[in-house]
Design a protein around this motif. Structure first.
Motif, PDB file in Angstrom:
ATOM      1  N   MET A  44       0.847  -1.186   0.000  1.00 12.79           N
ATOM      2  CA  MET A  44       0.000   0.000   0.000  1.00 12.79           C
ATOM      3  C   MET A  44       0.891   1.246   0.000  1.00 12.79           C
ATOM      4  N   LEU A  45       0.547   2.197  -0.815  1.00 13.55           N
ATOM      5  CA  LEU A  45       1.299   3.444  -0.903  1.00 13.55           C
ATOM      6  C   LEU A  45       0.396   4.590  -0.460  1.00 13.55           C
ATOM      7  N   VAL A  46       0.819   5.311   0.573  1.00 12.82           N
ATOM      8  CA  VAL A  46       0.067   6.454   1.090  1.00 12.82           C
ATOM      9  C   VAL A  46       0.833   7.717   0.722  1.00 12.82           C
ATOM     10  N   VAL A  47       0.208   8.594  -0.057  1.00 10.26           N
ATOM     11  CA  VAL A  47       0.870   9.808  -0.541  1.00 10.26           C
ATOM     12  C   VAL A  47       0.028  11.017  -0.157  1.00 10.26           C
ATOM     13  N   GLY A  48       0.672  12.060   0.292  1.00 15.91           N
ATOM     14  CA  GLY A  48      -0.047  13.278   0.633  1.00 15.91           C
ATOM     15  C   GLY A  48       0.564  13.956   1.838  1.00 15.91           C
ATOM     16  N   ASN A  49      -0.180  14.860   2.428  1.00 22.72           N
ATOM     17  CA  ASN A  49       0.306  15.620   3.577  1.00 22.72           C
ATOM     18  C   ASN A  49       0.053  14.825   4.865  1.00 22.72           C
ATOM     19  N   PHE A  50       0.835  13.748   5.018  1.00 29.42           N
ATOM     20  CA  PHE A  50       0.681  12.858   6.165  1.00 29.42           C
ATOM     21  C   PHE A  50       1.975  12.820   6.975  1.00 29.42           C
ATOM     22  N   GLU A  51       1.821  12.740   8.286  1.00 27.79           N
ATOM     23  CA  GLU A  51       2.948  12.356   9.129  1.00 27.79           C
ATOM     24  C   GLU A  51       3.102  10.839   9.018  1.00 27.79           C
ATOM     25  N   ALA A  60      -3.627   5.103   8.744  1.00 27.07           N
ATOM     26  CA  ALA A  60      -4.583   5.010   7.630  1.00 27.07           C
ATOM     27  C   ALA A  60      -4.480   3.656   6.944  1.00 27.07           C
ATOM     28  N   ALA A  61      -3.268   3.179   6.768  1.00 22.94           N
ATOM     29  CA  ALA A  61      -3.071   1.884   6.125  1.00 22.94           C
ATOM     30  C   ALA A  61      -3.633   0.760   6.983  1.00 22.94           C
ATOM     31  N   GLN A  62      -3.460   0.860   8.299  1.00 21.61           N
ATOM     32  CA  GLN A  62      -3.991  -0.164   9.202  1.00 21.61           C
ATOM     33  C   GLN A  62      -5.508  -0.200   9.155  1.00 21.61           C
ATOM     34  N   GLN A  63      -6.137   0.981   9.099  1.00 21.24           N
ATOM     35  CA  GLN A  63      -7.601   1.034   9.040  1.00 21.24           C
ATOM     36  C   GLN A  63      -8.125   0.372   7.774  1.00 21.24           C
ATOM     37  N   VAL A  64      -7.478   0.661   6.654  1.00 19.76           N
ATOM     38  CA  VAL A  64      -7.884   0.037   5.388  1.00 19.76           C
ATOM     39  C   VAL A  64      -7.708  -1.475   5.465  1.00 19.76           C
ATOM     40  N   ASN A  65      -6.597  -1.894   6.048  1.00 18.22           N
ATOM     41  CA  ASN A  65      -6.325  -3.321   6.156  1.00 18.22           C
ATOM     42  C   ASN A  65      -7.366  -4.018   7.027  1.00 18.22           C
ATOM     43  N   GLN A  66      -7.784  -3.359   8.104  1.00 22.95           N
ATOM     44  CA  GLN A  66      -8.789  -3.937   8.993  1.00 22.95           C
ATOM     45  C   GLN A  66     -10.159  -4.014   8.320  1.00 22.95           C
ATOM     46  N   MET A 117       6.556   7.435  -7.585  1.00 22.93           N
ATOM     47  CA  MET A 117       6.984   6.532  -6.517  1.00 22.93           C
ATOM     48  C   MET A 117       6.467   5.114  -6.740  1.00 22.93           C
ATOM     49  N   TRP A 118       5.279   4.999  -7.370  1.00 21.74           N
ATOM     50  CA  TRP A 118       4.688   3.675  -7.546  1.00 21.74           C
ATOM     51  C   TRP A 118       5.384   2.866  -8.634  1.00 21.74           C
ATOM     52  N   ASP A 148       5.956  -1.092  -8.534  1.00 18.02           N
ATOM     53  CA  ASP A 148       5.239  -1.969  -9.453  1.00 18.02           C
ATOM     54  C   ASP A 148       6.205  -2.848 -10.250  1.00 18.02           C
ATOM     55  N   LYS A 149       7.354  -2.284 -10.633  1.00 19.12           N
ATOM     56  CA  LYS A 149       8.333  -3.042 -11.424  1.00 19.12           C
ATOM     57  C   LYS A 149       9.215  -3.935 -10.564  1.00 19.12           C
ATOM     58  N   GLY A 150       9.140  -3.755  -9.246  1.00 19.55           N
ATOM     59  CA  GLY A 150       9.908  -4.613  -8.359  1.00 19.55           C
ATOM     60  C   GLY A 150      11.364  -4.237  -8.206  1.00 19.55           C
TER      61      GLY A 150
END
Length: 381
Positions: free
Chosen positions: A1-8, A15-21, A180-181, A185-187
């Motif tokens: 999962m890639l999180v991009v934006g104005n995040f700490e 956010a990633a954990q919430q999506v995963n749950q 960044m992705w 994606d290409k590994g």
């Protein structure tokens, strides 16, 4: 999962954990991963033909694919990028503007998970695929001299233009995420790839571009010449049989296709070959006049009007048939593919009759390994 934006960092992980749950997803078992199985094509010249299924489709299409270097090599990538920029305008000008071979003409670069870089020359139009590839061959034969005389000032300006575009400030979060992705994606996980390419671009010289052309694309000098010609024939086109391709030269088949397109009558290949054998002692103008008498393409006025698209193609095809040295004869491959139903043309090119069987004869290419170690998954802690 890639999180991009104005995040700490902590907020991004949360956010990633919430999506995963919410998804309640589980890692895919290793045995369920579908591996990339890119074959490492043995050096040689191959042809793949396909007949169109739509009876109303009038266009043919060809893609000449040249295998050139490795995508994992920064110098190969940047040299190919410069080569394509130089080739594409002149390729379009010659085959589209001057020869009017099709409304889609272009030069492109591509890469595969095997790490192989390719140069692709594509043409889509109403001319028969054999003739289209003959004109691509003619372009390749003459372009080496053009490349050697390419103005160094223009070359330096081209490098600066590509470097400037690469260094442009990203204007959206989407663009940043895409940049960044791509390595994810290409590994490769090489997030410094853009900086590496800019550095490599500034080191590339015109001699490097010439060297790539001679090592991979020029059939007269490339030791590991590897090329695949993909042909799509219109359903109504006169499709060449295996017996035709093993008996007659490509130049004869190309000329026959051009004549049939204009006369709408079948052309006897044996008679046409006999005509060429007798015409080689004549001048080009006399041979052209003799051809006009033997094959009724149009009225006498239009026949000698070289600006007519159809007649211009016939003239070019006749010149190539009378000067067979234009067509490079491929050296025999180290592998005999007859056991999988393939056969060789008069020029020594292997015709692929079954893609799956052909792939089965080729070794699998190793996959590129990540250049940076993966960050441990903090979501499971």
């Amino acid at each position: 999962m890639l999180v991009v934006g104005n995040f700490e960092p902590a907020a991004a992980v949360d956010a990633a954990q919430q999506v995963n749950q919410m998804l309640k997803s589980q890692p895919l078992p290793a045995h369920s991963h579908v591996p990339s199985r890119m074959v490492n094509i043995e050096p040689g010249h191959y042809i793949y033909q396909h007949m169109g299924e739509d009876p109303n489709m009038l266009n043919n299409a060809v893609v000449a694919t040249f295998y050139c270097g490795m995508v994992t090599n920064p110098k190969d990538r940047t040299t190919m990028a410069l080569l394509v920029q130089i080739v594409k305008d002149q390729f379009f000008d010659q085959l589209r503007t001057k020869e009017q071979l099709g409304y889609r003409v272009g030069a492109f670069t591509n890469s595969f998970s095997s790490g192989k870089l390719t140069l692709e020359l594509r043409v889509q139009g109403e001319s028969n695929p054999t003739y289209l590839l003959q004109r691509i061959d003619s372009f390749i034969q003459g372009f080496r001299q053009t490349l050697a005389k390419f103005d160094t000032v223009k070359f330096d300006a081209l490098v600066e233009s590509i470097v400037g575009k690469a260094n442009e400030q990203l204007t959206s979060v989407d663009a940043e995420a895409s940049r960044m992705w791509t390595p994810i994606d290409k590994g490769t996980y090489n997030f410094a790839q853009l900086a590496d390419e800019v550095d490599s671009l500034q080191r590339v010289r015109l001699d490097d571009v010439l060297d790539m052309w001679d090592r991979y694309i020029n059939p007269e000098t490339a030791v590991t010449y590897t090329r695949v010609d993909s042909q799509l024939w219109a359903a109504k086109a006169s499709y060449p049989l295996a017996t035709d391709m093993t008996t007659w030269s490509e130049s004869i088949l190309a000329l026959a296709g051009c004549l049939e397109s204009e006369t709408h009558m079948p052309v006897d290949l044996s008679d046409l070959s006999h005509f060429i054998n007798t015409a080689v002692t004549q001048t080009s103008a006399d041979a052209l006049a003799s051809l006009a008498c033997q094959y009724t393409v149009a009225n006498s006025t239009q026949m000698l009007n070289e600006t007519a698209s159809g007649w211009s193609k016939i003239k070019n095809a006749l010149d190539m048939a009378m000067n067979p040295h234009v067509n490079h004869v491929v050296q025999d491959s180290n592998t005999n593919f007859t056991h999988v139903g393939m056969y060789q043309t008069m020029e020594g090119k292997w015709v692929i009759t079954d893609v799956d069987k052909f792939k089965a004869t080729q070794a699998l290419h190793e996959l590129p390994a990540p250049v940076i170690k993966l960050i441990p998954n903090t979501l499971t802690k």
